[in-house]
Structures are given as C-alpha cells and as structure tokens.
Design an enzyme around this catalytic site. Structure first.
Site, PDB file in Angstrom:
ATOM      1  N   HIS A 171     -36.410  18.844  48.805  1.00  0.00           N
ATOM      2  CA  HIS A 171     -36.604  20.163  47.775  1.00  0.00           C
ATOM      3  C   HIS A 171     -35.567  21.041  47.726  1.00  0.00           C
ATOM      4  CE1 HIS A 171     -40.351  18.486  46.467  1.00  0.00           C
ATOM      5  NE2 HIS A 171     -40.611  17.816  47.765  1.00  0.00           N
TER       6      HIS A 171
ATOM      7  N   ASN B   7     -40.664  11.402  44.016  1.00  0.00           N
ATOM      8  CA  ASN B   7     -41.299  11.488  42.538  1.00  0.00           C
ATOM      9  C   ASN B   7     -41.046  12.359  42.268  1.00  0.00           C
ATOM     10  OD1 ASN B   7     -42.311  12.293  44.989  1.00  0.00           O
ATOM     11  ND2 ASN B   7     -44.206  13.497  43.985  1.00  0.00           N
ATOM     12  N   HIS B   8     -40.126  13.154  42.800  1.00  0.00           N
ATOM     13  CA  HIS B   8     -39.515  14.645  41.469  1.00  0.00           C
ATOM     14  C   HIS B   8     -38.988  14.011  40.817  1.00  0.00           C
ATOM     15  CE1 HIS B   8     -42.246  17.398  43.334  1.00  0.00           C
ATOM     16  NE2 HIS B   8     -43.159  16.853  44.449  1.00  0.00           N
TER      17      HIS B   8
ATOM     18  N   ASP C 153     -37.264  14.804  52.973  1.00  0.00           N
ATOM     19  CA  ASP C 153     -38.022  15.702  51.648  1.00  0.00           C
ATOM     20  C   ASP C 153     -36.635  17.005  51.981  1.00  0.00           C
ATOM     21  OD1 ASP C 153     -39.080  14.076  52.236  1.00  0.00           O
ATOM     22  OD2 ASP C 153     -40.233  14.535  50.515  1.00  0.00           O
TER      23      ASP C 153
ATOM     24  N   HIS D  91     -42.349  12.301  51.496  1.00  0.00           N
ATOM     25  CA  HIS D  91     -43.611  12.133  49.910  1.00  0.00           C
ATOM     26  C   HIS D  91     -44.291  13.363  50.847  1.00  0.00           C
ATOM     27  CE1 HIS D  91     -45.385  12.039  47.183  1.00  0.00           C
ATOM     28  NE2 HIS D  91     -46.085  11.222  47.332  1.00  0.00           N
TER      29      HIS D  91
ATOM     30  N   ASP E  28     -36.540  13.180  46.554  1.00  0.00           N
ATOM     31  CA  ASP E  28     -37.135  13.937  46.718  1.00  0.00           C
ATOM     32  C   ASP E  28     -36.228  14.895  47.228  1.00  0.00           C
ATOM     33  OD1 ASP E  28     -39.653  13.361  45.455  1.00  0.00           O
ATOM     34  OD2 ASP E  28     -40.979  14.241  46.929  1.00  0.00           O
TER      35      ASP E  28
END
Length: 214
Positions: A20, A73-74, A18, A183, A47
C-alpha cells in the site's frame, strides 16, 4: 490464473505483505536483510498501491526483474477504474494518489496498470521450504491443485475463512505445504495450521512483514 516459480533459480526468496505505497519501509527491510537483486527474489501478496504516499514507486516494482507479485483487490480496482473510466470506487478506497499525480506520471501509471492485467491470482513457489501457495485473500477450496478452477473474486476479496479461524472454525487446505495471504490488516502475523496471514497494516502504522521462503 496461476504462475509457478522454481526456487532453484534464486539464492533467497522473500515474501512481503500488503505494501500500500510503503516504499521506504520496504527498502529499509530489504537493506537489513542484505537483499541482492541479482540473486534474490521478492514476491508480493498483492495490494502494492493505494493509501500510502509512495504508491507510484511501489507499482513501479513491476518493472524489476527481482520482483514478482500476484494481483490484489486494489490493483483490480485500479485496472477496472482505468478500463471503465469510472474512478469513484477506486478513489473511495485510497486511489486519490492517481488524481494527485502529474499528467506524465498518470500516463506511466496507466501503462503499469496495463501490466497488472498479466499478474496471476495465485503463485506456486516450489522451493526449499516446500510448495508455497501465495494468494491475496484466500484460496477458496479445500484442496489445492495446479490450474484448478477457483472463483477469482473470492481469491481477491474473501475474508470468510479468516473470520472462521478467529471463531474457532478452522478449515484446512490440503495439496500444498503452506498457504500465504494478505488483504486483511492485522496487528501481527497470524498462523493457523499451514495457513499464514501476513498483512500487518504497514500503511496504518504497523510493521511491514517479510517472510523468507528460501
């Protein structure tokens, strides 16, 4: 739901946890590995955005021919927010960078989020290391099969399998050689059987994990 990548088209294939918004750490890691954008492929476990300072730049990776990603999910929260006009859930989960962007940047971000609608939930990579399945949170079945119907919400959000692993209740997945997930931020990569969890919390000060599949 599914996308298949044939390893024979690439020299090296890397998988990254991820992001981010951790653009600079990613660029540094690719430089160390002598990543060649004309011969190599980078795959994201989802993500790309939220919480990190360079979410816009990370989302822009979708424009690159050397980059592939599944939806996290983001990304789904961001798509839902833009589509429905309700930004509250997204903002509560790190989407405030969008609000802080210029109007021109917001327009481009919305265009990139439209591209996210084409992102698969699951990528199957057939390469030198075998058949590798990449999904954001989980592959919610005991056996993998190409185009098998699975619950997309579980693919994006489920943490039960990982919790069961930590509790000593190990649930195998057959049908492929390796399964790769992100995740859930962990202090270090976690491997159990043929299942691998590689979100090592880069945005929270942890390492950014890259894995070479080929």
């Amino acid at each position: 739901m599914y996308q298949r990548i044939e390893g024979k088209h690439w020299r090296h294939i890397w998988l990254v946890g991820d992001l981010h918004g951790c653009w600079q750490p990613l660029m540094a890691e690719l430089k160390v590995r002598k990543f060649n954008p004309y011969q190599d492929l980078l795959i994201s476990v989802g993500d790309l955005i939220d919480r990190g300072a360079a979410s816009y730049q990370c989302l822009g990776l979708l424009n690159e021919t050397w980059f592939a990603a599944i939806r996290g999910n983001h990304e789904q929260m961001a798509m839902d927010a833009v589509d429905n006009g309700d930004m509250s859930l997204w903002y509560m989960n790190g989407g405030d960078w969008f609000l802080d962007s210029t109007p021109a940047a917001q327009a481009d971000i919305k265009r990139l989020l439209q591209k996210c609608h084409q992102l698969p939930y699951i990528i199957e990579v057939d390469c030198e290391s075998g058949v590798n399945i990449v999904a954001h949170a989980d592959y919610p079945a005991a056996e993998y099969a190409w185009q098998k119907a699975v619950d997309p919400q579980q693919v994006l959000w489920n943490r039960q399998r990982l919790s069961d692993h930590f509790a000593g209740r190990h649930m195998p997945i057959t049908g492929a050689d390796h399964f790769w997930f992100g995740h859930t931020p962990l202090q270090e990569r976690y491997d159990v059987g043929n299942q691998h969890y590689i979100d090592t919390g880069a945005v929270f000060g942890g390492e950014l994990t890259l894995v070479q599949l080929q």
